[in-house]
Each structure stands twice: as structure tokens, then as C-alpha cells.
Design an enzyme around this catalytic site. Structure first.
Site, PDB file in Angstrom:
ATOM      1  N   ARG A   7       6.966   0.909   4.180  1.00  0.00           N
ATOM      2  CA  ARG A   7       5.914   0.695   5.199  1.00  0.00           C
ATOM      3  C   ARG A   7       6.460   0.859   6.621  1.00  0.00           C
ATOM      4  NH1 ARG A   7       3.701   0.655   0.888  1.00  0.00           N
ATOM      5  NH2 ARG A   7       1.856  -0.554   0.308  1.00  0.00           N
ATOM      6  N   SER A  48      -2.992  -4.935   2.955  1.00  0.00           N
ATOM      7  CA  SER A  48      -1.979  -5.991   2.935  1.00  0.00           C
ATOM      8  C   SER A  48      -1.620  -6.348   4.374  1.00  0.00           C
ATOM      9  CB  SER A  48      -0.707  -5.511   2.239  1.00  0.00           C
ATOM     10  OG  SER A  48      -0.962  -5.163   0.908  1.00  0.00           O
ATOM     11  N   GLU A  69       2.347  -6.216   8.514  1.00  0.00           N
ATOM     12  CA  GLU A  69       2.327  -4.773   8.259  1.00  0.00           C
ATOM     13  C   GLU A  69       1.541  -4.025   9.339  1.00  0.00           C
ATOM     14  OE1 GLU A  69       0.225  -2.375   5.100  1.00  0.00           O
ATOM     15  OE2 GLU A  69       1.844  -3.207   3.902  1.00  0.00           O
TER      16      GLU A  69
HETATM   17  N1  EPU Z   1      -0.223 -12.387  -6.407  1.00  0.00           N
HETATM   18  C1  EPU Z   1      -0.574 -13.697  -6.517  1.00  0.00           C
HETATM   19  N2  EPU Z   1      -1.576 -14.175  -5.706  1.00  0.00           N
HETATM   20  C2  EPU Z   1      -2.222 -13.376  -4.833  1.00  0.00           C
HETATM   21  C3  EPU Z   1      -1.849 -12.042  -4.715  1.00  0.00           C
HETATM   22  C4  EPU Z   1      -0.843 -11.551  -5.524  1.00  0.00           C
HETATM   23  O1  EPU Z   1      -0.016 -14.450  -7.297  1.00  0.00           O
HETATM   24  O2  EPU Z   1      -3.132 -13.861  -4.156  1.00  0.00           O
HETATM   25  C5  EPU Z   1       0.798 -11.840  -7.300  1.00  0.00           C
HETATM   26  C6  EPU Z   1       0.138 -10.949  -8.357  1.00  0.00           C
HETATM   27  O3  EPU Z   1      -0.240 -11.682  -9.472  1.00  0.00           O
HETATM   28  C7  EPU Z   1       1.190  -9.927  -8.662  1.00  0.00           C
HETATM   29  C8  EPU Z   1       2.003  -9.870  -7.408  1.00  0.00           C
HETATM   30  O4  EPU Z   1       1.655 -10.976  -6.601  1.00  0.00           O
HETATM   31  O5  EPU Z   1       2.024 -10.380  -9.701  1.00  0.00           O
HETATM   32  C9  EPU Z   1       1.822  -8.560  -6.657  1.00  0.00           C
HETATM   33  O6  EPU Z   1       0.437  -8.368  -6.317  1.00  0.00           O
HETATM   34  P1  EPU Z   1      -0.241  -6.926  -6.348  1.00  0.00           P
HETATM   35  O7  EPU Z   1       0.026  -6.257  -7.647  1.00  0.00           O
HETATM   36  O8  EPU Z   1      -1.670  -7.094  -5.946  1.00  0.00           O
HETATM   37  O9  EPU Z   1       0.544  -6.069  -5.275  1.00  0.00           O
HETATM   38  P2  EPU Z   1       1.090  -6.459  -3.828  1.00  0.00           P
HETATM   39  O10 EPU Z   1       2.575  -6.538  -3.910  1.00  0.00           O
HETATM   40  O11 EPU Z   1       0.375  -7.642  -3.317  1.00  0.00           O
HETATM   41  C10 EPU Z   1       1.469  -4.005  -2.988  1.00  0.00           C
HETATM   42  C11 EPU Z   1       1.156  -3.249  -1.731  1.00  0.00           C
HETATM   43  C12 EPU Z   1      -0.282  -2.743  -1.754  1.00  0.00           C
HETATM   44  C13 EPU Z   1      -0.441  -1.839  -2.974  1.00  0.00           C
HETATM   45  C14 EPU Z   1      -0.075  -2.633  -4.231  1.00  0.00           C
HETATM   46  C15 EPU Z   1      -0.051  -1.728  -5.444  1.00  0.00           C
HETATM   47  C16 EPU Z   1       2.542  -4.145   0.043  1.00  0.00           C
HETATM   48  C17 EPU Z   1       2.614  -4.994   1.254  1.00  0.00           C
HETATM   49  N3  EPU Z   1       1.363  -4.099  -0.567  1.00  0.00           N
HETATM   50  O12 EPU Z   1       0.661  -5.162  -2.981  1.00  0.00           O
HETATM   51  O13 EPU Z   1      -0.486  -1.967  -0.589  1.00  0.00           O
HETATM   52  O14 EPU Z   1      -1.760  -1.343  -3.080  1.00  0.00           O
HETATM   53  O15 EPU Z   1       1.247  -3.204  -4.129  1.00  0.00           O
HETATM   54  O16 EPU Z   1       1.043  -0.866  -5.372  1.00  0.00           O
HETATM   55  O17 EPU Z   1       3.540  -3.531  -0.337  1.00  0.00           O
HETATM   56  C18 EPU Z   1      -1.233  -2.089   1.676  1.00  0.00           C
HETATM   57  O18 EPU Z   1      -0.091  -1.818   2.006  1.00  0.00           O
HETATM   58  O19 EPU Z   1      -2.151  -2.246   2.520  1.00  0.00           O
HETATM   59  C19 EPU Z   1      -1.549  -2.256   0.264  1.00  0.00           C
HETATM   60  C20 EPU Z   1      -2.738  -2.657  -0.176  1.00  0.00           C
END
Ligand code: EPU
Length: 359
Positions: free
Chosen positions: A164, A251, A355
Site C-alpha cells: 500500500r 481499509s 492507509e
Molecule cells: N477480522 C476480524 N474482525 C473484523 C475484520 C477482520 O476478526 O472486523 C479478521 C478476519 O476474520 C480475517 C482477518 O481479520 O481473519 C483479515 O480480514 P479480511 O480477510 O477481511 O482482510 P483484511 O486483512 O482486513 C485486506 C486488505 C483489503 C483486501 C483484503 C483481501 C489491507 C489493509 N486490507 O483486508 O484491502 O480487500 O485483505 O485481500 O491490506 C483496502 O486496502 O482498501 C482493502 C479493502
């Protein structure tokens, strides 16, 4: 060149924060940029480059000359036995370009379907999702130097891509020259066109847990690129708010990385923490989980809130999209963001880094 004054920016930022641009110019070609730079008043004034507005928090009216990039066009610029090289104008919608490449029979972008924003903004924060980042498909980009008016082309190394992050998010580095990778181009470069390399040796990227679940649910073991595109759209729609309905910037924080020792220390206290070992030996933690664990999901400060289905996403609970007047201010969003940072730091000793770019 049409100069517009006191333009409402609410439709041009995905948070739908109410703010105005004192001066806004729609840039539809390199010639438009040249005209702005040659203007005796606009030329020397500070500039703010606006793409799709999907990764910004506006904390007030924008006094800098706002250059709204609307450079369009998509084409295949080269093809050899190994790859298609596709070019799109910086004003094109990222998602529409992804959809178009698949329709042309050029796969490779399907895991990044439905990411809001424009083509020109994609390299700025090296967008990524479901196991793929822009840098994995990037060929080169064209840009205009807003200080000198010169156009230039950068390859992936020169863009300084990281998670990012890119050279476009950092200010000038003392002593750096244009030839080095450390040149900060924040507020200096206006990206006009982006070229992507789509390898012909396509293979599905299904490493991400949510995609494996889709495979298990449907029994489809060898999905087509279009099938993966549809799955990614379904997954995103299920857990991320549609900015057309609920204002947000995706995010709000980056997923932090810690050393294995720090991680072991946290696991000893918090056995359920979601963490991913990285190839470089560090461990990435799920910021959404950290925020969720601090009890923030569904909470609000003023009209800025934490999304109910994904704690990593901050939302505007008012604004035009919800027909509630006003909506969150950028100040409320940042107050909420700081309160979240404080509680995550107090409980886990981890500093979350925002971000979006705060304007
Ligand atoms: N989780 C929780 N509670 C929450 C949110 C998440 O426990 O409220 C846990 C989920 O259960 C999961 C883990 O956190 O085990 C990761 O969550 P998720 O799979 O939704 O992915 P993320 O790490 O939150 C990242 C990117 C997203 C991208 C997704 C899919 C970043 C900052 N965010 O989110 O990117 O779509 O992975 O690859 O790296 C963005 O950058 O705007 C964005 C949406």
C-alpha cells in the site's frame, strides 16, 4: 481549459465528506496540464491531484488548485508470446478496466475486481486484494512533473512499490535525483497513463482463504478467470460497504507487521490473534481483528463509524448517500481513527498506520 470555482467535492470522494475545491480543473489530456502550468496564476500555485477520491479523507476545503484527472482510453499497446501489455488512461475506472480485460480474453487482474478508484490512483497506493497487488501486473506509467511540466515514464522499480505504498505517497528525499528510486513524488507527479503486463501463462491465484471457501461451496475446482472475478465481487460485496450507499475509503489502516518475537509475545496473551507469517520472516497481523478485539465494531464518533461487518473500514453514517443531512466531517473521521489507534496501542502495543491520504 475550464476553471471551476467553489466546486462541491462530496460526489468526488468515496467517503462523501462535504468540502469544496476553491479551484477545480478537469484534466482530459497532457495538453490540459501544460495549459495549467503555463498559466501565470495557476502555474505557480500548489496543486492537488484528484483521482477517484476513494483513498482520501478531506478535513476541510481544498485551497490548492485541484486537478481532477479525467484522461480516458484503453488499448492493447503490445503483445508477444509471453504477455499482453494493456494501457489505460488515468481517469478510467479501475474495476471497468479489469472487467474489460477479461472480456477481451486477457486474464490476470480478476483477483483485484471491484476495488474502487481510478487507474491513475492504483499505483499511488499499490492497490491489492486476494493475494495480488498492482505491482505484480505493472509494466510502466506516464506522468507529468507538476514543477517542470516535463513528461516522464517510470517502471516498477522506479515507482518504489511496497505494501500500500509507492514513491507517490512520499515527499522529496534530500539529495535524491530523478534517477534514484528514493525520489519522493508526492504532490509533484500527475499520472496520465498506466500500462499493465498480463502474462499469457495464466494460472488461478486461489491461495486466499475466502476464495478456497468459494471453491469448496461450489465444487468448482478449476475456475475460469471470469468465475474468480465473480467470486471476488461476491466476497467484497458481502463484507465491504458499497461507497455509493455508505461513504467509506476501504481499509482505513494498513495491516501491521511485527517480528516473530513480538508476535509470540502477543499470542501468549491473545491466543486467537489472526496473523500471517510473511516470506521475509516478519508476521503480518490483521488490523481488522485488532480493532474488533478492542470492541470498536459498530461504534461511532459523531457521524463517523466503524463498519459492522469489517472493523478495518471506517464509514460515514450520514451524507447524501443515506439522505441524512450533513454527514461525517473529516475531523470526526480522524478523531475516530485516533481513538482506535490509542486503544489498539494500549492493548497490544501496536501502532496502526492509516492507509488513506489525509488532505
Ligand atoms: N477480522 C476480524 N474482525 C473484523 C475484520 C477482520 O476478526 O472486523 C479478521 C478476519 O476474520 C480475517 C482477518 O481479520 O481473519 C483479515 O480480514 P479480511 O480477510 O477481511 O482482510 P483484511 O486483512 O482486513 C485486506 C486488505 C483489503 C483486501 C483484503 C483481501 C489491507 C489493509 N486490507 O483486508 O484491502 O480487500 O485483505 O485481500 O491490506 C483496502 O486496502 O482498501 C482493502 C479493502
Amino acid at each position: 481549459m475550464l476553471v471551476e470555482n467553489n466546486v462541491a467535492l462530496e460526489p468526488y470522494n468515496s467517503f462523501h465528506i462535504v468540502a469544496k475545491a476553491q479551484t477545480l480543473i478537469r484534466v482530459r489530456s497532457e495538453a490540459d496540464v501544460a495549459e495549467v502550468l503555463a498559466d501565470p496564476v495557476l502555474g505557480p500555485a500548489p496543486k492537488f491531484v484528484l483521482g477517484g477520491g476513494s483513498n482520501i479523507v478531506l478535513t476541510g476545503d481544498v485551497k490548492a488548485v485541484t486537478l481532477k484527472v479525467e484522461i480516458m482510453g484503453r488499448r492493447l499497446v503490445a503483445e508477444d508470446e509471453r504477455a499482453w501489455i494493456v494501457e489505460a488512461g488515468a481517469g478510467e475506472s479501475w474495476h471497468e478496466v479489469v472487467d474489460w480485460t477479461l472480456a477481451q480474453g486477457w486474464p490476470g487482474l480478476e483477483n483485484m475486481a471491484l476495488i474502487p478508484g481510478t487507474m491513475g490512483a492504483a499505483p499511488v497506493q499499490n492497490i491489492g486484494a486476494y493475494g495480488l497487488e498492482l505491482q505484480d501486473r505493472f509494466e510502466s506509467l506516464d506522468a507529468v512533473d507538476l514543477q517542470t511540466g516535463r513528461t516522464f515514464t517510470l517502471n516498477a522499480t522506479q515507482c518504489g512499490f511496497a505494501y500500500r505504498d509507492s514513491v507517490f505517497k512520499h515527499g522529496p528525499v534530500a539529495g535524491a535525483s530523478a534517477e534514484t528510486n528514493s525520489l519522493g513524488l508526492k504532490d509533484r507527479a500527475l499520472i496520465t497513463r498506466v500500462r499493465l503486463r498480463l502474462p499469457k501463462a495464466w494460472k488461478p491465484d486461489l491461495g486466499y482463504l475466502d476464495l478456497q471457501r468459494k471453491q469448496a461451496e461450489t465444487g468448482i475446482t478449476k475456475p475460469s478467470p471470469r468465475q474468480i472475478f465473480d467470486w471476488v465481487c461476491e466476497i467484497r460485496r458481502a463484507k465491504l460497504p458499497d461507497p455509493a450507499v455508505i461513504g467509506n475509503a476501504g481499509s482505513f489502516f494498513k495491516n501491521p507487521t511485527v517480528t516473530p518475537e513480538q508476535c509470540a509475545d502477543i499470542i501468549a496473551r491473545e491466543p486467537n490473534i489472526v496473523h500471517y507469517p510473511m516470506p521475509d520472516g516478519t508476521v503480518k497481523l490483521a488490523a481488522g481483528w485488532l480493532i474488533d478485539a478492542c470492541g470498536w465494531k459498530g461504534k461511532s464518533i459523531g457521524q463517523a463509524g466503524v463498519y459492522e461487518k469489517q472493523a478495518l473500514v471506517l464509514v460515514n453514517r450520514g451524507g447524501a448517500a443515506t439522505q441524512a443531512p450533513g454527514g461525517a466531517t473529516g475531523g470526526e473521521v480522524m478523531t475516530l481513527a485516533r481513538a482506535i489507534q490509542t486503544s489498539v496501542y494500549e492493548r497490544f502495543g501496536i501502532r496502526l498506520e492509516p492507509e488513506p491520504v489525509v488532505i
